[in-house]
Every structure is written in C-alpha cells, then in structure tokens.
Design an enzyme around this catalytic site. Sequence first.
Site, PDB file in Angstrom:
ATOM      1  N   ASN A 198      -2.501   0.947 -61.741  1.00 42.77           N
ATOM      2  CA  ASN A 198      -2.255   0.441 -63.130  1.00 42.77           C
ATOM      3  C   ASN A 198      -3.654   2.338 -63.550  1.00 42.77           C
ATOM      4  O   ASN A 198      -2.823   3.069 -64.029  1.00 42.77           O
ATOM      5  CB  ASN A 198      -2.774  -0.183 -63.765  1.00 42.77           C
ATOM      6  N   ASP A 199      -4.858   1.282 -63.581  1.00 44.88           N
ATOM      7  CA  ASP A 199      -5.734   2.924 -63.994  1.00 44.88           C
ATOM      8  C   ASP A 199      -5.876   3.561 -63.267  1.00 44.88           C
ATOM      9  O   ASP A 199      -6.492   4.705 -63.910  1.00 44.88           O
ATOM     10  CB  ASP A 199      -7.305   1.852 -64.482  1.00 44.88           C
ATOM     11  N   VAL A 200      -5.804   3.786 -62.127  1.00 48.75           N
ATOM     12  CA  VAL A 200      -5.915   5.076 -60.836  1.00 48.75           C
ATOM     13  C   VAL A 200      -4.750   5.688 -60.783  1.00 48.75           C
ATOM     14  O   VAL A 200      -4.613   7.352 -60.500  1.00 48.75           O
ATOM     15  CB  VAL A 200      -5.835   4.605 -58.704  1.00 48.75           C
TER      16      VAL A 200
END
Lengths: 460, 102
Positions: A386-388
Amino acid sequence: MEKYIVDIVYLIGSISFIIGLKMLSHPDTARRGNLYAAAGMIIAILATIFLDKTIGNYLWIFGGIAIGTIIGWIAAKKVKMTAMPQMVSLFNGMGGACASVISIVEYTRHDFSHGGAAFVAIIMAGLIIGTVSFAGSMIAFGKLNGNIGDKVFPGQKFINLVILLAAVSLAVYLSIQHHGDDTLLIVTLGIAVLYGIMFVMPIGGADMPVVISLLNSFTGVAAAFGGFVYNNQVMLTGGILVGSAGTILTILMCKAMNRSLFNVIAGAFGNTSGTSSSGDKQQGTVKEISVSDAAVLLAYSKKVFIVPGYGLAVAQAQHTCHELEKLLEDKGVEVKYAIHPVAGRMPGHMNVLLAEADVPYDKLLEMEDANSEMPNTDVSIIIGANDVVNPAARHDQSSPIYGMPILDVDKSANVIVMKRSMAAGYAGIENELFYYPNTRMLFGDAKASLTKLVSEVKAL
Amino acid sequence: MDILGFLSEHIRYIYLIILMVFLGIEVISHVPSVLHTPLMSGANAIHGVVIVGAIIVMGHAEPDNYLALILGFISVILGTLNVVGGFVVTDRMLEMFKKKKK
C-alpha cells in the site's frame, strides 16, 4: 599458560566477528559469514569455561547453556518466516536482560571500601542500557505480534525525557556513593524498564525494524560495558562492533524510507493520522475488476510487474504467487517482481519470502531498476502492498510519507490492486492510487484471489 | 580524579573502542537493503557474546551466595538464548538466499 591461550582464543573470536559481519553484508558470502561468527562465539565460550581457572560451578553453567540452547534452537527453528522480525526482537531482549542481570550481580558484589566510582558507573551504564534494550524489545515484539497498539499521549516526549534523566541521575548518585544501596538499585532498574517501555510505545508498528535495529546496537553497547567490567576483550570488541554497526544499519534503514532517525523515534507516523486529509479529497471512483477480467488482462500482456507487500506475507501466498508467475511466463508474458526496500515489515522481507517459494533471485528487481521499466509495463499487480506505491509520496507535501521513494506503478498502463478492503495502509493514510483511472481493485484475501486467478489463467 | 585515573588505566581499551567503532561503520557501510534484516539478526547474535560475562558471573559465584547463583544461572540461560536463537534465525533467513540452479 592457559591465560595466554584464552587471550589468543578471544583474539580469534574477535576477528571472526569482524570477518563474519563483513561477509554478512554481501549476498554470496552472508551465510558463511554467519557461521564464522558462530564458530568464533563457540570457541570464545569454550575457552571461558575450560581455560579460565577461576571458573567453577560447571554444573550450573552447563545446565543454563543446555536449557538456553534447547529453547533457543526450537524457537528459532519453529518460527514462521513472517514472524522472524519478532523473533529477532525477542532474542535481542534476552541479550539485554543478560547484560542487565550481570550488572546487578556485579553491583551487589562490588567492594565499596576501595572506592571505584568509575567502575560502578560502568556497571550502572550496562544495567540501564541492557534493561532499556530488554524492555523496549519486549514492547517491539508485542507490537509486531499485534498484541500491543501504538500509544501516544500529549507531553510524552517530555515525560520520557524526565524518566531518562531520573535513571541517569540515580545511576550517577549510586556511582559516587561509598556503599552499596540495593533498594536504590532496584528503583533504578524499575525506572530503566519504564523508560524502555515508554521509548518504544509511541513508535508506529511499521517502524519497528528500525527500533529493533537501534535496540540491537544498545545491547551491543551494554555487552561492551560488561567487557569493561571483566577486562574481557572479546566482549568489548564484539559489543562495540555491534554497537557501531547496528547504529549505522539503523541509519541506513531510515534512509531507505527517506526519513531521519529522529523522525522515527518521535513517532511521526503515529501522530499524523487525520491531518493529511486536507489536499486529497479523492476524485473519481474506485473501480473493481472481476477475476476473469484480470486473468485475461494479465495473460494477454507483454510485460507484468508483481509488487508484493506485507499482505502477501500475511496470506502466505508466496507459492501461489510464484505459480501465477510461472503460468504467465508459459504464456509468453515477461513477469518480474518489483521490490520496494521497505515492503513488508522488514527490509528484505519480500526477498526472503519469495526466495522461500523458489522465485529465482534474478526476477526480483530493486526499486530503481523497476521504476525505469514501469512506463513500458502493461500491468502492475499489487499484492498486499500500500504505502510503498502511494503516489502522494511524490507530490503531496502534507502527506506523512512525502519524500519517501516509491514504486511508480501508476506509470504502467494498468494497475491491479489486490487488497482485502479499502482500509488504509500501515502509515494510516489514504492511497490516491486506488482512484486513478488506470487502477482496478480486486478485493479479497491475497491467497484466495491468487488461487482464483491461477485457475482462471489456466482455463484460458 | 577517580575518573581520570580510570581512563588512564584503561587507555588501551579506549583506543580499542574507538578503532572498533570505525571498523563497525566501515564493515557494513555498503550493504544492500536486501541484507538489512539478516545483517541485523547476525549482529544480534554477535552481541550474544555477553554470555561470556554470564559464564564469568556464574563461575565466580560462591556456593553459599544464592543470589549470585540464581541470577548467574538466569543470565547464562538468557545469554545462550541470544546466541543460539540469534545464529539459528540468521541462518534460516540466509538459507532463503541460496541461488537455485534451474
């Protein structure tokens, strides 16, 4: 005579630690490096037991070693790949506790009639650092295990500072006393435990690897203080080596996330929830894709990137993922994996996971290489990351992950996001990628979705 | 004066510490991010050298000093856990990096 042999064995042990550590930092030699260091450790232990003539109580020593070996061996062998980070934290805590217990014994044994403030100060330093490392590691273990959440309250930094100062002042006071004070020693111990807990409590779960690495170097320093107490070179060199290498490693890990160590310790991710919603009122809608459409899209692509994340590890879907990759390759699709340096809960987590499923090493591309190929990619399939892959890191200055290098999956022609729900990622922020026109969502558990996808591709 | 005397008495160790600090930095400054975790785990095992201190505590405990005996025993167990667990976990991690021949 034995004394000389002990010295030489300690020298060999120290060299083996240095060479082992050096070899551990290269993929081809890493495994042997670990064994060299282990061999150095074994001879140092054996030399201490058998050649140091002041050592008695063999039965107790062997009993303790036997118990520790059996428990440690079984725990390390049984632990699941996904739980490795917790395990490292746990073992680190054991080392810290060991240093702390040694300090307690040495304090109670110290002959205060001969002064020795500096000696007591070193005992106290070992006690506090070892204890903080122990308590902190236990909290980090609990967080990675999901037993403990992040706890932030106003004034926490100030309170932490007060606790730390209290521990240090007590240590100084005890050092300059001319008699032992067991009650105050226990109070100091208690405060150090409290500090360890409070130090790690506010830091977000995603940052635990950095924290464990930092606590790891703390334990190294605590071990080195032990070396000072006993005039023991192998403890001193081993401890300092880990202390300094661990600190650098901590900084390298922070760099991989484009954050400063201070930023991590201040618990920045935990503090910013809700503040970043200013600029990113999401436009557009989230579009779903069916499994059969996804299968067709993948099977008729030329080039596909698989972007794995923690979700893949949780679902234990690495084998299914590899199966999908092989199937697509058989259909003439070029499949590669794009690995973000901090995907998962530990740097290198994804590499370890995929290697377990026998994915060839050369199929894994590091971030820079993957990003340069993204524009020529037909489909990027994101599995539990997700965040990456959040493009906000590139342009949204209000985002807590702004500036973190990401995988530019949005630059590929199509993006398929496999996810259990629309929930935010570990940093607790929305991902605008899901609203992009070239993004399609495939909701469900990673393993279930991949299994369905595999059978659909097979049926084509 | 006590502190200065102590420093002077241990000046060789202080040199050793300074050199070790720089060595530690040098040894791992070019590590690829893939190896961060195994390296951390390996370093974790190495600081298990604190077990040597635990053995000394245990080995010096007088037979009637129960506090030292019990605490020494506990510290030997803790140190061994750190060493054995640390090296075995690292080995398991690195086992995964084996290059497979096709």
